[in-house]
Scaffold this motif. Structure first.
Motif, PDB file in Angstrom:
ATOM      1  N   TYR A 210       0.826  -1.214   0.000  1.00 34.41           N
ATOM      2  CA  TYR A 210       0.000   0.000   0.000  1.00 34.41           C
ATOM      3  C   TYR A 210       0.860   1.264   0.000  1.00 34.41           C
ATOM      4  N   THR A 211       1.891   1.294   0.837  1.00 35.08           N
ATOM      5  CA  THR A 211       2.682   2.519   0.983  1.00 35.08           C
ATOM      6  C   THR A 211       3.874   2.572   0.049  1.00 35.08           C
ATOM      7  N   ASP A 212       4.425   1.382  -0.310  1.00 34.78           N
ATOM      8  CA  ASP A 212       5.707   1.327  -1.003  1.00 34.78           C
ATOM      9  C   ASP A 212       6.684   2.191  -0.194  1.00 34.78           C
ATOM     10  N   ASP A 213       7.456   3.019  -0.830  1.00 37.75           N
ATOM     11  CA  ASP A 213       8.349   3.927  -0.093  1.00 37.75           C
ATOM     12  C   ASP A 213       7.914   5.374  -0.254  1.00 37.75           C
ATOM     13  N   HIS A 214       6.637   5.564  -0.565  1.00 34.01           N
ATOM     14  CA  HIS A 214       6.145   6.917  -0.802  1.00 34.01           C
ATOM     15  C   HIS A 214       5.960   7.632   0.545  1.00 34.01           C
ATOM     16  N   PRO A 215       6.731   8.681   0.828  1.00 28.73           N
ATOM     17  CA  PRO A 215       6.720   9.305   2.167  1.00 28.73           C
ATOM     18  C   PRO A 215       5.330   9.703   2.672  1.00 28.73           C
ATOM     19  N   PRO A 216       4.477  10.349   1.864  1.00 28.29           N
ATOM     20  CA  PRO A 216       3.159  10.712   2.419  1.00 28.29           C
ATOM     21  C   PRO A 216       2.355   9.500   2.876  1.00 28.29           C
ATOM     22  N   LEU A 217       2.432   8.397   2.122  1.00 27.69           N
ATOM     23  CA  LEU A 217       1.697   7.197   2.520  1.00 27.69           C
ATOM     24  C   LEU A 217       2.350   6.513   3.718  1.00 27.69           C
ATOM     25  N   VAL A 218       3.659   6.608   3.853  1.00 28.81           N
ATOM     26  CA  VAL A 218       4.333   6.088   5.050  1.00 28.81           C
ATOM     27  C   VAL A 218       3.857   6.848   6.278  1.00 28.81           C
ATOM     28  N   ARG A 219       3.746   8.191   6.138  1.00 27.37           N
ATOM     29  CA  ARG A 219       3.249   8.989   7.263  1.00 27.37           C
ATOM     30  C   ARG A 219       1.786   8.655   7.557  1.00 27.37           C
ATOM     31  N   GLU A 220       1.017   8.417   6.505  1.00 30.40           N
ATOM     32  CA  GLU A 220      -0.387   8.045   6.703  1.00 30.40           C
ATOM     33  C   GLU A 220      -0.487   6.729   7.471  1.00 30.40           C
ATOM     34  N   ARG A 221       0.357   5.771   7.124  1.00 33.22           N
ATOM     35  CA  ARG A 221       0.361   4.492   7.845  1.00 33.22           C
ATOM     36  C   ARG A 221       0.681   4.716   9.318  1.00 33.22           C
ATOM     37  N   ALA A 222       1.645   5.594   9.611  1.00 34.50           N
ATOM     38  CA  ALA A 222       2.012   5.865  11.004  1.00 34.50           C
ATOM     39  C   ALA A 222       0.847   6.500  11.756  1.00 34.50           C
ATOM     40  N   THR A 223       0.122   7.400  11.087  1.00 37.15           N
ATOM     41  CA  THR A 223      -1.038   8.039  11.725  1.00 37.15           C
ATOM     42  C   THR A 223      -2.118   7.013  12.029  1.00 37.15           C
ATOM     43  N   LEU A 224      -2.394   6.126  11.064  1.00 36.15           N
ATOM     44  CA  LEU A 224      -3.400   5.088  11.293  1.00 36.15           C
ATOM     45  C   LEU A 224      -2.997   4.166  12.433  1.00 36.15           C
ATOM     46  N   ASP A 225      -1.745   3.781  12.465  1.00 39.79           N
ATOM     47  CA  ASP A 225      -1.264   2.893  13.517  1.00 39.79           C
ATOM     48  C   ASP A 225      -1.375   3.569  14.878  1.00 39.79           C
ATOM     49  N   ASP A 226      -1.032   4.859  14.949  1.00 39.48           N
ATOM     50  CA  ASP A 226      -1.121   5.593  16.214  1.00 39.48           C
ATOM     51  C   ASP A 226      -2.563   5.700  16.686  1.00 39.48           C
ATOM     52  N   TRP A 227      -3.492   5.941  15.738  1.00 38.77           N
ATOM     53  CA  TRP A 227      -4.901   6.068  16.145  1.00 38.77           C
ATOM     54  C   TRP A 227      -5.418   4.750  16.718  1.00 38.77           C
ATOM     55  N   HIS A 228      -5.112   3.665  16.057  1.00 38.09           N
ATOM     56  CA  HIS A 228      -5.600   2.361  16.533  1.00 38.09           C
ATOM     57  C   HIS A 228      -4.947   1.967  17.857  1.00 38.09           C
ATOM     58  N   ARG A 229      -3.688   2.284  18.026  1.00 38.65           N
ATOM     59  CA  ARG A 229      -2.988   1.851  19.230  1.00 38.65           C
ATOM     60  C   ARG A 229      -3.251   2.756  20.447  1.00 38.65           C
ATOM     61  N   ARG A 230      -3.341   4.085  20.205  1.00 41.00           N
ATOM     62  CA  ARG A 230      -3.394   5.000  21.354  1.00 41.00           C
ATOM     63  C   ARG A 230      -4.643   5.872  21.405  1.00 41.00           C
ATOM     64  N   ARG A 231      -5.191   6.235  20.280  1.00 35.50           N
ATOM     65  CA  ARG A 231      -6.220   7.264  20.264  1.00 35.50           C
ATOM     66  C   ARG A 231      -7.632   6.732  20.055  1.00 35.50           C
ATOM     67  N   GLN A 232      -7.770   5.466  19.729  1.00 37.16           N
ATOM     68  CA  GLN A 232      -9.114   4.931  19.483  1.00 37.16           C
ATOM     69  C   GLN A 232      -9.957   5.044  20.744  1.00 37.16           C
ATOM     70  N   PRO A 233     -11.150   5.658  20.667  1.00 37.76           N
ATOM     71  CA  PRO A 233     -11.993   5.809  21.857  1.00 37.76           C
ATOM     72  C   PRO A 233     -12.377   4.464  22.452  1.00 37.76           C
TER      73      PRO A 233
END
Length: 428
Positions: A210-233
């Motif tokens: 999904y991300t390959d090495d495309h920086p914006p998509l890498v950052r998007e993956r990090a945001t999604l991972d952070d939401w699921h791990r720490r921010r999900q209500p």
């Protein structure tokens, strides 16, 4: 507050008596006794007994007087330096609340008054003769305010140090009373349903593609991972989890109404993910009712057959499939002309219920029974066991189920899907 008087002003006896007489009439007009005794001393009293005799030291020698006289003294004492009467003075000097004092003065010729949010009676105007320097009123008012401040300070200290306790029996009675006042089914849990790509669930290989090495998509993956791990209500769960909860509620509870309802316009092999739970429901006596759209291509019908019925190797007679699609203009389909181009409407809601209203649960939202809806698309909805909500969801499903009776799909018909589009029976 060294003095509340105006030097050099000597009131006449007649003017004081007239004021007292006027206030006495005002007390009577609002239903209060003007001759009721005011407090002997609005300031600190250390030796008064109920009989009125003074055995100990007092800081004021003002004799006991009636309410009307005490009010006159109070007004004369503060007329030149204050613009209102706080609750402490009304209680300590006259023996009435500021509301009662307001009622007396609001109809008076000597004062125009209002009240504020702190309970202070404010003077817009006050036409009385100030007290002379030989009066004891100023000192008494001063003492009353000092005592009120001291009492408030003591009260604050006591409250700060206090540890409130409520006997268990009292708490139980309060809880029972509150619970009894709640509408039926008002305390069942409700959960926010969602889908948002979860890198850990999708796996590293899928996310790498999904991300390959495309920086914006890498950052998007990090945001999604952070939401699921720490921010999900805490009150949020994925549609996949909540569909499991729907199925498990039917398996783990002895429900009286053994029906699983599913309304989805579109589906794919996501049905296969839950096939094991569906088989267990069927073995325990459940009926499965599926509502979908009718105007599908042949491959869509074959996919439904393979992913739902193909996974159910037994108890297929407990599965019923109906479709609801309509055209906005009536007319028979001309199969020779191919697909019909008339404007169509039909099932678009996404809803699942299990059991009856008093025992079951409902899940609804934007997610189709498809991979994108359950794993990729941002989707949202709600899961609830609230009985009135579940009842409304079941009633909605059942009315569409009733409307779709003419288009119940015979399961053997799906074994050999014709090589053409299928249309609702009213038009074919």
């Amino acid at each position: 507050m060294d003095s509340l008087a105006t030097d050099g002003v000597e009131p006449t006896g007649d003017s004081v008596d007239d004021l007292v007489s006027h206030l006495r009439d005002q007390f009577k007009a609002v239903g209060l006794d003007p001759d009721a005794p005011a407090p002997r001393d609005p300031g600190r009293q250390t030796g008064d007994d109920p009989s009125g005799d003074t055995d100990g030291d007092t800081t004021s020698t003002r004799p006991r007087c009636d309410r009307a006289t005490a009010t006159a003294n109070l007004l004369r004492g503060i007329s030149s330096v204050a613009d209102g009467v706080p609750p402490a003075l009304a209680r300590g000097f006259v023996g009435v609340s500021t509301y009662d004092l307001f009622r007396v003065l609001s109809g008076s010729e000597v004062a125009s008054v209002t009240t504020d949010t702190d309970g202070v009676v404010r003077f817009d105007s006050l036409d009385v003769t100030p007290a002379g320097p030989d009066e004891s009123t100023a000192a008494a008012v001063h003492e009353c305010l000092i005592d009120e401040l001291a009492a408030a300070d003591r009260h604050q200290t006591e409250l700060t140090a206090a540890t409130p306790t409520v006997p268990l029996s009292v708490r139980d009675r309060i809880a029972a009373a509150v619970f009894d006042e709640l509408p039926d089914g008002a305390v069942e849990p409700t959960t926010f349903a969602f889908t948002l790509p979860d890198p850990s669930e999708l796996g590293s290989e899928t996310m790498a593609a999904y991300t390959d090495d495309h920086p914006p998509l890498v950052r998007e993956r990090a945001t999604l991972d952070d939401w699921h791990r720490r921010r999900q209500p805490a009150d949020a769960a994925r549609f996949t989890e909540l569909t499991d909860r729907i199925v498990n509620r039917g398996l783990r509870r002895d429900l009286d109404h053994r029906v699983l309802r599913i309304m989805t316009p579109y589906d794919d092999d996501t049905f296969a993910e839950f096939a094991s739970g569906f088989r267990s429901l069927l073995r325990s006596g459940f009926e499965i009712r599926l509502l979908t759209r009718h105007t599908r291509q042949r491959w869509q019908w074959e996919r439904l057959r393979d992913n739902l019925l193909g996974e159910l190797d037994e108890n297929r007679n407990q599965v019923t499939v109906r479709t609801y699609s309509r055209y906005k203009e009536y007319g028979r389909v001309d199969f020779e002309d191919g697909d019909d181009d008339r404007s169509e409407f039909g099932v678009h809601a996404k809803l699942q219920t299990v059991g009856g209203s008093e025992e079951g649960a409902a899940l609804l939202g934007s997610a189709n029974f498809m991979e994108n809806s359950y794993h990729w698309n941002p989707e949202c909805g709600a899961y609830t066991e609230q009985s009135r909500f579940v009842a409304a969801a079941i009633d909605f499903f059942d009315v569409v189920w009733e409307l779709s009776a003419a288009d119940e799909v015979a399961l053997d018909r799906l074994q050999e899907v014709p090589d053409r589009s299928l249309y609702p029976s009213y038009y074919s």
